[in-house]
Design a protein around this motif. Sequence first.
Motif, short mmCIF file in Angstrom:
data_model
loop_
_atom_site.label_atom_id
_atom_site.label_comp_id
_atom_site.label_asym_id
_atom_site.label_seq_id
_atom_site.Cartn_x
_atom_site.Cartn_y
_atom_site.Cartn_z
N ARG A 26 3.54 6.01 -10.50
CA ARG A 26 3.53 5.30 -9.21
C ARG A 26 4.48 5.90 -8.19
NH1 ARG A 26 3.95 -0.71 -11.69
NH2 ARG A 26 4.95 0.54 -13.32
N ASP A 27 5.73 6.06 -8.55
CA ASP A 27 6.71 6.55 -7.58
C ASP A 27 6.40 7.96 -7.12
OD1 ASP A 27 8.04 4.16 -7.67
OD2 ASP A 27 9.69 4.89 -8.94
N ARG A 30 3.42 7.90 -4.64
CA ARG A 30 3.83 7.29 -3.39
C ARG A 30 4.64 8.29 -2.56
NH1 ARG A 30 5.69 1.62 -6.20
NH2 ARG A 30 3.60 0.71 -6.40
N TYR A 92 -2.25 4.34 -5.94
CA TYR A 92 -0.87 4.10 -6.35
C TYR A 92 -0.05 3.36 -5.28
CZ TYR A 92 -1.71 6.74 -10.54
OH TYR A 92 -2.21 7.15 -11.75
N ARG A 93 -0.61 3.19 -4.10
CA ARG A 93 0.03 2.40 -3.05
C ARG A 93 -0.50 0.98 -2.98
NH1 ARG A 93 -1.79 4.47 1.66
NH2 ARG A 93 -0.15 3.45 2.86
N VAL A 97 -0.50 -3.06 -7.91
CA VAL A 97 0.12 -2.38 -9.04
C VAL A 97 1.65 -2.45 -8.98
CG1 VAL A 97 -1.85 -0.80 -9.13
CG2 VAL A 97 0.27 -0.04 -8.02
N GLU A 98 2.17 -3.04 -7.93
CA GLU A 98 3.61 -3.02 -7.69
C GLU A 98 4.40 -3.63 -8.85
OE1 GLU A 98 7.13 -2.18 -6.05
OE2 GLU A 98 5.22 -1.61 -5.12
N MET A 105 0.47 -0.75 -16.40
CA MET A 105 0.00 0.29 -15.49
C MET A 105 -0.82 1.32 -16.25
SD MET A 105 0.14 1.01 -12.26
CE MET A 105 -0.92 2.27 -11.53
N ASP A 109 -4.60 2.19 -15.30
CA ASP A 109 -5.04 3.54 -14.94
C ASP A 109 -6.10 4.07 -15.89
OD1 ASP A 109 -3.53 3.78 -12.68
OD2 ASP A 109 -2.01 5.11 -13.53
#
Length: 291
Positions: A26-27, A30, A92-93, A97-98, A105, A109
Amino acid sequence: MIETEGNRATRIVTIYDDIYNLPDARDYFRAMHHAGFRTAHHGAAAFVAARAELMRLRNLSSLGVLDFASGYGIAALLMRHQISLDAVLNHYRDPAVEGLTTPEMTAHDREWLRALRDEDNADSYAGLDIADQALAYGQRIGVFDAAFAEDLQADAPSEALTEWLSGCDLVVEIGSVAHMLSQALDRVLRGAAARKPWVITAPIRGNDTAAAMDVMAQHGLTVEALPIPPFRHRRFADDAEQARAIANAAARGHDPEGFETTGYFHAQLFLARPANELTDIADWKISPLAT
């Protein structure tokens, strides 16, 4: 995403060092969105075209594809799924999913990609990187069939990687060090020598590509620039980075006007293949090409 600035023998800058090797992607993606990352968009289109031509020439129904310096595997992901780079970055934004845990996750995915898998693509994909967590995540969600967390710049390949390389037909790259880590590339090509794999790579203008180009030539591969104009890689972090990139591009014989002067690193695609397979690439349908 690892890039070089200045003298590659003395100065290597690792971009996004703190997010390149986390338990999920994710990170990282982003940050790719925030930086305006575009290389995978153009690279994947060329990889797909090269794959089709290689299969045609060798009368193959599937390939062994190595994603070199793969990280989480965006090149392999785009090649084997019916999805665009923009869709991946948007995924991913998604606020949904945060709050997910990494196991949640991972499951999310895995299901997301399963629905997008190109059923006509029976290739075997392997990731190669020193980022063990990124590789493991890519394998868990179905991007990679095999993953090798090995530093081939320092060490010979493991027995498992050596065995996998014996069936490698295509090496793809969209983000390695200075450029393609010539010792690592040499070891990959030695391991895959029986198959004479094609190599397609997207160096940033200004990176020192000479050593990698020499390695490919030593392995009997002819290197050509694909007939695609230089394209945006990512946005510069600041004015100082832009100034260095302009100087580096100019030092390599590139005119930075209209490219690095616009605020972005720019990259270009190169293809290396055996001399007896030098078919005309002018007619390849490489799309999409929009920024």
